[in-house]
Scaffold this motif. Structure first.
Motif, PDB file in Angstrom:
ATOM      1  N   LYS A  69       4.034   1.626   0.381  1.00 14.87           N
ATOM      2  CA  LYS A  69       5.136   1.723   1.333  1.00 14.87           C
ATOM      3  C   LYS A  69       6.414   1.987   0.550  1.00 14.87           C
ATOM      4  N   SER A 126       0.849  -1.210   0.000  1.00 12.18           N
ATOM      5  CA  SER A 126       0.000   0.000   0.000  1.00 12.18           C
ATOM      6  C   SER A 126       0.876   1.248   0.000  1.00 12.18           C
ATOM      7  N   ALA A 129       4.468   4.507   4.557  1.00 17.88           N
ATOM      8  CA  ALA A 129       3.516   4.576   3.450  1.00 17.88           C
ATOM      9  C   ALA A 129       3.395   6.020   2.976  1.00 17.88           C
TER      10      ALA A 129
END
Length: 463
Positions: free
Chosen positions: A183, A181, A207
């Motif tokens: 990162k 996500s 993130a």
């Protein structure tokens, strides 16, 4: 004949196998000349990420295994490959073992053109591979090609087919790498000044917000327009230049190739944002933001014939020639191999312009030995030869290279004598005639056989 091209780039490694049809004809001087009649790409490898053992070490074994797979998948065995080029480009050319990987791979494949392309030379190779040199010649216009890969933007300006300028910048799709996500797993040191000055919260191990990544790519896209002279230059953009700072003038058209170029004009507002990060980097998003930035200049955009494969299409072919008896050769430095050839832009009646027009082209190459091809009349006079000899001596002054001059017409011996007698040049001198070349060629020069000198012209093919 079959030819292989291998491009080991910042982000990706690609392999192409071509079928090249050649013919041998008698030239105007009744000497045989070999010409390329047709080139067909018969195999394109899947695009793979360039493998590394560590941050600064290329994984040669994985690359060699991928080349083996290419032979297997194409059905064309290594023994059928007669020629080719191995080119290491972008950030990868700066890696600790880049030159060694070139040597190992060329030894595995055979006797090939081997060039570790620096940022300026890569710009020229990519522009030709994208078909922009040919397009600018056909249109008689000035076209700039931006080849944007994982780590670098390499730009070359072609005016009626000739490269008249180039530059490179730290702009690319893998300056920030991501997983899961969004990162962040990697941030290039070369962009920290942009993140800090614009207070963009993008940190390794955390993130990143999609809107923040979009803002960052917007800054890079704007830097591209500044480099094109379409917007005012900012302080943030200047540190991104790898080569000397330059802004092209009077550009008629713009082309974008490379991995990021695949997404210029492709993504739009309705595209699902997950596609922006499908490769674990910001490449597609950068292509989208560049599309937005170039929208006011839509009439200037042209589509290159090749995008992500632009550089790798520089595969090589060998052409055997013989330079005749009226040559000047210092045998002490022969044989020599894989010498890049620079074609002097000066016309045959402008020999006093040889140094000014050719020295910048020689600086494109990070090589110790270089050859220069010069156009001339069939029977130049004493004064003309003396002028040319002085220009050539100045051309090689300060360089490690011996003087190597290639001529189409038959006055090499007289020119070599002029250089030795009428200039202060203390370098070894080789002057060969009856040689026809193009920019981007390489030459092997063998030891004399009788009164003739065997040469092999290795041509980088861009069809």
């Amino acid at each position: 004949m079959y030819s292989i091209g291998v491009d080991i780039g910042t982000s990706t490694t690609e392999i192409i196998i071509s079928n090249i049809k050649i013919s041998t004809r008698l030239g105007p001087s009744l000497l045989p000349t070999t010409e390329i009649d047709e080139t067909e790409v018969v195999y394109r490898s899947p695009v793979i990420f360039t493998p590394f053992i560590s941050k600064d070490i290329i994984d040669f074994e994985q690359i060699r295994e991928r080349v083996k797979e290419a032979f297997k998948e194409s059905g064309i065995g290594k023994e059928k490959i007669e020629t080719g080029a191995v080119i290491i480009t972008g950030e990868t050319a700066r890696k600790d073992n880049a030159r060694q990987v070139n040597i190992w791979l060329s030894e595995y494949l055979g006797d090939f053109v081997v060039a570790t392309a620096g940022p300026k030379l890569e710009s020229v190779l990519a522009g030709k591979g994208a078909g922009i040199s040919r397009e600018s010649k056909k249109r008689s216009k000035k076209i700039i090609n931006l080849d944007i890969g994982g780590g670098t933007l390499n730009a070359a300006v072609f005016d009626s087919g000739n490269c008249t300028g180039s530059f490179a910048m730290d702009i690319g799709g893998r300056l920030i790498r991501l997983e899961g996500s969004c990162k962040v797993t990697y941030i290039s040191d070369r962009i920290h000044h942009i993140l800090e000055k614009n207070q963009l919260s993008i940190r390794q191990g955390e993130a990143a917000d999609t809107d923040t990544l979009e803002r960052f790519c917007g800054y890079l896209a704007d830097s591209c327009l500044q480099a094109l002279g379409l917007r005012e230059m900012s302080e943030d953009t200047l540190p991104l230049y790898i080569t000397d700072f330059t802004i092209p003038e009077d550009i008629d058209f713009i082309s974008v190739s490379g991995g990021v170029g695949e997404y210029v004009g492709l993504l739009n507002e309705s595209t699902h944002k997950e596609q922006w990060f499908q490769y674990g980097d910001i490449g597609p998003l950068l292509g989208f933001k560049l599309t937005q930035a170039l929208s006011p200049f839509q009439s200037m955009l042209i589509i290159p014939q090749e995008k992500i494969n632009a550089t790798v299409i520089g595969a090589g072919s060998h052409s055997l020639s013989v330079s005749g008896s009226t040559v000047g050769v210092d045998e002490s430095i022969l044989p020599i191999r894989n010498v890049p050839i620079i074609k002097c832009p000066a016309a045959m009646d402008q020999w006093e312009d040889v140094f000014r027009s050719t020295r910048p082209l020689m600086e494109l190459y990070e090589e110790d030995v270089l050859a220069v091809s010069i156009e001339g009349r069939k029977s130049p006079g004493y004064g003309e030869l003396k002028t040319l000899a002085g220009q050539i001596a100045s051309l090689y002054e300060g360089l490690k290279s011996p003087v190597i001059v290639l001529l189409k017409e038959d006055f090499a011996k007289a020119l070599s004598q002029m250089i030795r007698i009428h200039t202060s040049c203390g370098k070894p001198v080789i002057c060969l005639d009856q040689i026809q070349i193009e920019n981007g060629d390489y030459i092997d020069i063998g030891s004399p056989v009788g009164s003739a000198v065997p040469v092999i012209i290795k041509t980088l093919v861009y069809q």
